[in-house]
Design a protein around this motif. Structure first.
Motif, PDB file in Angstrom:
ATOM      1  N   LYS A 129      -4.470  -0.051  -7.125  1.00  0.00           N
ATOM      2  CA  LYS A 129      -3.684   0.245  -5.921  1.00  0.00           C
ATOM      3  C   LYS A 129      -2.382  -0.540  -5.917  1.00  0.00           C
ATOM      4  CE  LYS A 129      -7.231   1.723  -2.620  1.00  0.00           C
ATOM      5  NZ  LYS A 129      -7.857   1.447  -1.304  1.00  0.00           N
TER       6      LYS A 129
ATOM      7  N   GLU B 120       0.852  -1.199   0.000  1.00  0.00           N
ATOM      8  CA  GLU B 120       0.000   0.000   0.000  1.00  0.00           C
ATOM      9  C   GLU B 120       0.883   1.242   0.000  1.00  0.00           C
ATOM     10  OE1 GLU B 120      -3.291   2.300   2.839  1.00  0.00           O
ATOM     11  OE2 GLU B 120      -2.487   0.351   3.430  1.00  0.00           O
ATOM     12  N   LYS B 121       0.544   2.187  -0.856  1.00  0.00           N
ATOM     13  CA  LYS B 121       1.270   3.453  -0.902  1.00  0.00           C
ATOM     14  C   LYS B 121       0.559   4.443   0.008  1.00  0.00           C
ATOM     15  CE  LYS B 121       2.918   7.008  -4.120  1.00  0.00           C
ATOM     16  NZ  LYS B 121       2.983   7.433  -5.548  1.00  0.00           N
ATOM     17  N   GLN B 122       1.250   4.897   1.065  1.00  0.00           N
ATOM     18  CA  GLN B 122       0.638   5.824   2.010  1.00  0.00           C
ATOM     19  C   GLN B 122       0.951   7.271   1.679  1.00  0.00           C
ATOM     20  OE1 GLN B 122       1.758   4.484   5.969  1.00  0.00           O
ATOM     21  NE2 GLN B 122       0.012   3.091   6.003  1.00  0.00           N
ATOM     22  N   SER B 123       2.104   7.496   1.082  1.00  0.00           N
ATOM     23  CA  SER B 123       2.489   8.847   0.656  1.00  0.00           C
ATOM     24  C   SER B 123       3.583   8.698  -0.388  1.00  0.00           C
ATOM     25  CB  SER B 123       2.994   9.674   1.847  1.00  0.00           C
ATOM     26  OG  SER B 123       4.201   9.135   2.352  1.00  0.00           O
TER      27      SER B 123
ATOM     28  N   CYS C 238       6.455   6.825   1.392  1.00  0.00           N
ATOM     29  CA  CYS C 238       6.156   5.805   2.395  1.00  0.00           C
ATOM     30  C   CYS C 238       5.227   4.743   1.814  1.00  0.00           C
ATOM     31  CB  CYS C 238       5.527   6.411   3.646  1.00  0.00           C
ATOM     32  SG  CYS C 238       5.254   5.180   4.956  1.00  0.00           S
ATOM     33  N   TYR C 239       5.764   3.535   1.712  1.00  0.00           N
ATOM     34  CA  TYR C 239       5.003   2.378   1.253  1.00  0.00           C
ATOM     35  C   TYR C 239       5.006   1.344   2.373  1.00  0.00           C
ATOM     36  CZ  TYR C 239       6.071   4.286  -3.432  1.00  0.00           C
ATOM     37  OH  TYR C 239       6.220   5.093  -4.537  1.00  0.00           O
ATOM     38  N   VAL C 240       3.905   0.619   2.507  1.00  0.00           N
ATOM     39  CA  VAL C 240       3.821  -0.436   3.515  1.00  0.00           C
ATOM     40  C   VAL C 240       3.613  -1.768   2.810  1.00  0.00           C
ATOM     41  CG1 VAL C 240       2.592  -1.314   5.527  1.00  0.00           C
ATOM     42  CG2 VAL C 240       2.818   1.149   5.202  1.00  0.00           C
TER      43      VAL C 240
END
Length: 202
Positions: free
Chosen positions: A153, A57-60, A63-65
């Motif tokens: 996503k 998941e790309k949060q910003s 920042c990827y999780v």
């Protein structure tokens, strides 16, 4: 849940640190924070090799999780396979332009099925597009509830830029429901298409 913050670390460190944690587990999840799409690809590839499920998941922008799940009984023993840093999996200059929520003409129900299959097929290609633009009916593919959302996503998490026409979202009453990528305007869409080395229109 184990958590690893690998932001700021270059390949192969995020993969090496994650492998060490995975090899010490019998089941559970590991959440890894990284700051670039290539690290996401490397982590997902490593999980695939170990037959583990990985979700990114790309949060910003930085920042990827990546969440990797270890199931009871899965193979978590140390292996001797070398850690290889993958190159960018995107095809530079390739743009996919979605102009409708259906693919082809003749039957809209079939068209939606075909479009869902096409978006999924994009995720399975050796090289992903550099940019995806969505306008007119194509804007419906990137909003809440769209069957194509998970695949979009996934591609965004791997560095694909996803741009949806703001005028189109407003027209369809979907301005508050964009769920992936960012809102753009026709000037930006024209710029992306005119500079593209290859444009694919399903």
């Amino acid at each position: 849940m184990e958590r690893i913050d690998a932001r700021g670390k270059t390949c192969p460190l995020p993969v090496i640190e994650t492998k060490k944690v995975l090899e010490s587990m019998t089941e559970g999840t590991v959440e890894v924070l990284v700051d670039n799409a290539i690290a996401v690809q490397n982590l997902c590839k490593m999980a695939e090799q170990k037959k583990m499920k990985a979700v990114s998941e790309k949060q910003s922008e930085d920042c990827y999780v990546v969440t990797i799940t270890v199931e009871a009984g899965s193979q978590t023993q140390p292996d001797a396979a070398p850690v290889v840093c993958m190159p960018d999996g995107r095809s530079a200059g390739t743009v996919v332009a979605f102009t409708a929520e259906t693919m082809g003409t003749g039957d809209d129900v079939l068209g939606k099925i075909l479009m869902k299959g096409f978006v999924y097929a994009l995720t399975e290609q050796d090289q992903l597009p550099e940019t995806i633009v969505l306008y007119n009916g194509g804007a419906k593919l990137s909003v809440e509830g769209a069957e194509t959302l998970a695949d979009l996503k996934l591609m965004e998490a791997q560095g694909v830029e996803i741009l949806t026409c703001g005028t189109c979202l407003n027209h369809y009453g979907l301005s508050e429901k964009l769920a992936v990528g960012s809102v753009t305007n026709m000037y930006r869409i024209a710029e992306v298409l005119s500079k593209a080395g290859k444009v694919i229109r399903p």
